[in-house]
Design a protein around this motif. Structure first.
Motif, PDB file in Angstrom:
ATOM      1  N   SER A   7       0.823  -1.208   0.000  1.00 14.84           N
ATOM      2  CA  SER A   7       0.000   0.000   0.000  1.00 14.84           C
ATOM      3  C   SER A   7       0.857   1.259   0.000  1.00 14.84           C
ATOM      4  N   GLN A  45     -11.605   7.911  -3.934  1.00 15.89           N
ATOM      5  CA  GLN A  45     -12.501   6.799  -3.673  1.00 15.89           C
ATOM      6  C   GLN A  45     -13.757   7.252  -2.961  1.00 15.89           C
ATOM      7  N   GLN A  53      -8.614  -2.198  -9.502  1.00 16.92           N
ATOM      8  CA  GLN A  53      -8.199  -2.086  -8.113  1.00 16.92           C
ATOM      9  C   GLN A  53      -6.831  -2.734  -7.921  1.00 16.92           C
ATOM     10  N   ASP A  56      -5.934  -2.518  -2.758  1.00 13.68           N
ATOM     11  CA  ASP A  56      -7.109  -1.871  -2.159  1.00 13.68           C
ATOM     12  C   ASP A  56      -7.290  -0.409  -2.576  1.00 13.68           C
TER      13      ASP A  56
END
Length: 80
Positions: A7, A45, A53, A56
């Motif tokens: 991430s 988002q 995607q 996430d």
């Protein structure tokens, strides 16, 4: 743990893309890119939840959000 690192990497890339498109440099280097990427991803988002995607992140809305955040940063920084 690996998901968190992934991430961070994706957030940094999204922030860098936003900066490159707008042409405004956010201070902080890689950390600044990651912060802008996360804020932009959250904003994008929040407004749009569609598209491919990755880690996430909805990629296209995250990039749009990062562009908006960098643009707003540029406006605020130029006035200071």
């Amino acid at each position: 743990m690996l998901g968190f690192i992934w991430s961070l990497i994706i957030g940094g890339i999204i922030g860098a893309i936003g900066q490159a498109i707008v042409g405004t440099d956010v201070p902080g280097g890689i950390i600044g890119n990651i912060i802008i990427g996360f804020i932009g991803a959250w904003a994008g988002q929040f407004l749009f939840s569609w598209g491919p995607q990755l880690a996430d992140f909805y990629v296209i809305p995250a990039i749009i959000g990062a562009i908006i955040v960098v643009f707003l940063y540029g406006l605020i920084a130029s006035r200071l």
